[in-house]
Structures are given as C-alpha cells and as structure tokens.
Write an enzyme that holds these catalytic residues in place. Sequence first.
Site, short mmCIF file in Angstrom:
data_model
loop_
_atom_site.label_atom_id
_atom_site.label_comp_id
_atom_site.label_asym_id
_atom_site.label_seq_id
_atom_site.Cartn_x
_atom_site.Cartn_y
_atom_site.Cartn_z
CG HIS A 1 47.28 39.72 45.13
ND1 HIS A 1 48.14 40.08 44.12
CD2 HIS A 1 46.20 40.51 45.01
CE1 HIS A 1 47.59 41.05 43.42
NE2 HIS A 1 46.41 41.33 43.95
N PRO A 2 47.85 38.70 49.41
CG PRO A 2 46.28 39.74 50.79
CD PRO A 2 47.04 39.91 49.48
CB SER B 1 44.24 43.13 50.79
OG SER B 1 44.76 43.04 49.49
CD GLN C 1 41.63 38.61 52.57
OE1 GLN C 1 41.49 37.90 53.56
NE2 GLN C 1 42.73 38.57 51.83
CG PHE D 1 42.61 30.86 45.82
CD1 PHE D 1 42.26 30.03 44.77
CD2 PHE D 1 41.63 31.64 46.42
CE1 PHE D 1 40.95 29.99 44.30
CE2 PHE D 1 40.32 31.59 45.96
CZ PHE D 1 39.98 30.77 44.90
CB ILE D 2 44.54 35.85 43.25
CG1 ILE D 2 45.93 35.91 43.89
CG2 ILE D 2 43.98 37.26 43.04
CD1 ILE D 2 46.98 36.54 43.02
CB ALA E 1 37.63 39.80 42.09
CB VAL E 2 36.72 38.85 48.09
CG1 VAL E 2 37.88 37.90 48.30
CG2 VAL E 2 37.10 40.26 48.44
#
Length: 169
Positions: free
Chosen positions: A69-70, A82, A86, A117-118, A120-121
């Site tokens: 994950h970015p 992603s 984002q 850091f992940i 779910a935006v």
Amino acid sequence: MSYTLTQLNQMDRAVFTDALGAVFEDTPAIAERTWDKRPFQSISELHAATIDVVDTLSPFEKMALICAHPSLGDRVKMAEASVLEQSSLGLNRLSQDEYNLFQALNRAYLERFGFPFIIAVRNHSKASILEAFEQRLQNSAETEKDRALKEIAQIAWFRLQDLIPLNPP
C-alpha cells in the site's frame, strides 16, 4: 469494468484473477487463491472468501500485502484504485503545508512500525485521517499490523462493490 457474480463464478482462474487482482493492492495472488472457493452467492460471501485467504497468508505474505500500500498523500506511482480513493479526499491536491504534514506523519509511522499507515479513506476526511495518524502512532506494532489488515479488508470491500454493482444496468 464491472462484473456480475454469475460472470465471476463462470470465469477460469486466470480471467478471475485478472478481474479481481487489484482488489488487494498489488497482490493478485489473493484473487487467484479465492477462485477455488467459487461459486459465490453474494458480494459478502466473495469478500469473506478473500478475507479467509488473507487470514491463511504467512506472516511474510501478510507483511508484503501491508507494504504494497502507498503512503497517504504521497506523490508516487500507485495502483489506479488507490489514486481514485486518495483523490476522492483531495489527497492528490494537498497544500504544501498539508503535504509536509502528511509526509512527516508517514515517515514517523514507517519508522515506528516498519510499514505504511493504512486507512480506508472512504470512511474518513482529511481531518479524521490526521487524527487517526496521531492516535495510532501510540499503538503497539502488533496492534497496528492487525489494524492494517482490518483496514485492507474494508478497502477490499469498497473495491468489490465498485467492481460488482448491486444493481447492474
């Protein structure tokens, strides 16, 4: 591209893996392993099957999934899903001060835990993400690994809903 469950259930392994390979960031092996669990009667059942696959991953594979994950707000090449997630919060259009803050928090988190850091935006705003960063930096590494996997499961749920509309046209 969107699919129906009927279409997914009838696909061969390679096509199924291609269709769902991006549900888990740069980890098409999860879709490939989920294929064996067909047929699926609902998106929920499909999602549960993918999470079962994640649960059976080795610790090394789980860490690779997390590390795929970015960083949030980063200006690097990332998976299309992603980028869309984002950009929905404007994380691709941060002011210089916001960008610097996100980068500082990303670095602090990565230094503390060894993985990005992940979150779910789609469940958050910029402000709530920044608040979560601050709170989660206080957690243990094990707590954060578990939290990262839960966030990844939520992200996968959103991505599956995007690929398999509940009411197709």
